[in-house]
Write an enzyme that holds these catalytic residues in place. Structure first.
Site, short mmCIF file in Angstrom:
data_model
loop_
_atom_site.label_atom_id
_atom_site.label_comp_id
_atom_site.label_asym_id
_atom_site.label_seq_id
_atom_site.Cartn_x
_atom_site.Cartn_y
_atom_site.Cartn_z
N SER A 114 45.35 38.60 27.09
CA SER A 114 44.08 38.23 26.48
C SER A 114 43.83 36.73 26.34
O SER A 114 42.70 36.31 26.11
CB SER A 114 43.97 38.87 25.09
OG SER A 114 45.06 38.46 24.27
N LYS B 269 37.28 36.06 25.29
CA LYS B 269 36.31 35.93 24.21
C LYS B 269 34.92 35.49 24.65
O LYS B 269 33.93 35.76 23.96
CB LYS B 269 36.85 34.94 23.17
CG LYS B 269 37.95 35.50 22.27
CD LYS B 269 37.39 36.47 21.25
CE LYS B 269 38.40 36.83 20.18
NZ LYS B 269 37.81 37.67 19.13
#
Length: 507
Positions: free
Chosen positions: A306, A53
């Site tokens: 992720s 992110k």
């Protein structure tokens, strides 16, 4: 010009490496051998904030003017985007306010605060946090940094694909977790522009299938609610820009359940000794499901790991469900005659399958109901075992996919109450936070006699309760009104076949 072409230059010129690192594309040797394909894992869990992110957050914020930075930034996030914004603000010397749902894992809240950002806890979901963040943005004159629905954020996330294609030239398919869609939109834009023959596949939880359902409907849909186990992708509505990109560029969206994510977390641990969060293992779970469904072998498949912001307490739940998700354990309900030698016969019929769990309590002089777990290597073995049991005259029921059985029944076997009449059983879910269970009990009130109550903290973001209540005839309307006014997600389990076998009145 295609949508992928319009994003190529944005991705190539994205500013991410002031804060991000180029992550490895690691082989998964154990999983590769098991599934017959070459499996690679893009290790975004090794970023400074343990998630991809920060790429999109920094690429957005580095392009703000000094005047905009001085007014500060605001973000809404379940955790990983928050850490990316906080680190970027630290790097750029600006103030950051992060609104997070109260259900956010503590590890993510603490990580954001350590970066110097102000944390505001608001609401039970990302949607609640988003509305509060927009309000604070307007009040403070700050800049809102969207977690996914922003071209600069999408371009920043797309640099994951840029690295991946440089690291491996012969990919057949890439699997990407989908929440709001920023990572999938950015990566698909890059891959489909340069190597359109690579299949790009999004992966979502069955309890948060916002992109899958939107693509099927041809427009963005709003889910009435989402499951919170994979909190990093628990988004009720995907972004407008991410939907536009994903609808054109994704080859498909695969859905997986909680057990599959838990199994994928275990797969990563066995190959790398690293522990992903549920959303972090989502893409790998989708890769496994797709490869099995397509019956493919010999391909090179890559999945994005992720994130790794895992609450330690949640590992208890993950370990319980991983064997089921990996299809290495089956759960059965078996009825056997209540006489000497029956249990031995039952074990013989299981063959070489080791028993992992056995629950039984005397309840009837004629027959006994057993809750049993057994090790398997392939899901097809369950059918063979059920057939053998049936041929021996034993009634058996496969409970491997029965949520109530796996969450509650296995801990409550043998608890009948013959004197109880007009009993109803419901499964409830509510946000897990301090005081949540007490609030649940308080709101239930005392209108009906509680005949059963089972609660267990599973280390997840929502609590699960199984409740039995005695509701006399003629009170159906009042009881239904009570359920709606209670305000919690609920499931009527009165017709669940596991209920009469172990807890309710036999049918």
């Amino acid at each position: 010009m295609s949508v992928s072409s319009s994003y190529l230059e944005r991705i190539l010129t994205a500013r991410v490496y002031d804060v991000a690192i180029e992550t490895a594309l690691d082989p998964m040797p154990n999983l590769s051998r098991r599934c017959g394909n070459r499996v690679l894992l893009k290790r975004e869990d090794t970023q400074p904030v343990f998630s991809f992110k920060l790429r999109g957050a920094f690429n957005k914020m580095v392009q703000l003017s000094r005047e905009e930075l001085d007014r500060g930034v605001v973000a809404a996030s379940a955790g990983n985007h928050a850490q990316g914004v906080a680190l970027s603000a630290q790097q750029l010397g600006c103030r950051a306010t992060i609104v997070m749902p109260v259900t956010t894992p503590r590890i993510k809240i603490d990580a954001v605060a350590r970066r110097g950002a102000e944390v505001v806890l608001h609401g039970d979901s990302y949607s609640d946090a988003y509305e509060e963040a927009i309000r604070l943005t307007e009040v403070n004159g700050a800049t809102f940094v969207h977690p996914y629905d922003d071209p600069d954020v999408i371009a920043g996330q797309g640099t994951v694909a840029m690295e991946m294609l440089r690291q491996c030239a012969d990919l057949d398919a890439v699997f990407i977790p989908v929440g709001g869609g920023g990572l999938a939109a950015g990566m698909a834009s890059y891959i489909k522009r340069l190597k359109p023959g690579i299949r790009v596949i999004g992966v979502e939880p069955v309890e948060a299938a916002s992109m899958h359902d939107s693509i099927a409907a041809g427009e963005r849909v709003v889910l009435p609610q989402v499951g919170l186990f994979a909190d990093g992708v628990a988004v009720r509505q995907v972004g407008a820009e991410t939907f536009r990109l994903c609808r054109e560029l994704l080859d498909e969206v695969v859905l997986v359940d909680t057990d599959a994510m838990c199994a994928a977390i275990k797969d990563v641990f066995e190959d790398t000794r690293s522990i992903l969060e549920p959303a972090g293992a989502l893409a790998l779970a989708g890769l496994k499901a797709w490869a099995e469904r397509q019956s493919v072998t010999g391909l090179t498949l890559a999945a994005v790991a992720s994130g790794a912001n895992m609450n330690f307490d949640r590992l208890r739940h993950v370990s319980e469900r991983a064997e089921l998700g990996e299809r290495r354990e089956a759960v059965l309900a078996v009825t056997i005659p209540e006489r000497p030698g029956s249990f031995r016969l039952f074990c013989e019929l299981l063959g070489n399958h080791a028993i992992t769990e056995f629950n039984y309590r005397f309840a009837d002089p004629g027959e006994a109901h057993i809750f049993v777990g057994m090790q398997i290597h392939d899901r097809r073995e369950i059918g063979a075992v059920l057939a053998r049991l049936g041929q021996a005259g034993l009634t058996a029921l496969d409970l491997t996919d029965n949520e109530m059985a796996k969450l509650h029944i296995r801990h409550l076997v043998g608890g009948r109450a013959p004197e109880v009449r007009h009993e109803r059983v419901y499964r409830f879910e509510f946000p897990e936070r301090p005081g949540a269970l007490l609030n649940f009990l308080t709101r239930m009130g005392l209108d009906w006699n509680i005949t059963l109550f089972h609660y267990r903290n599973h280390g997840a973001d929502y609590g699960r309760v199984l409740v039995g209540m005695e509701v006399p005839p003629g009170q159906d309307e009042a009881f239904q009104r009570f359920l709606e006014e209670l305000g919690y997600s609920y499931t009527d389990e009165c017709d669940n076949p596991a209920w009469p076998l172990f807890l309710g009145r036999p049918r």
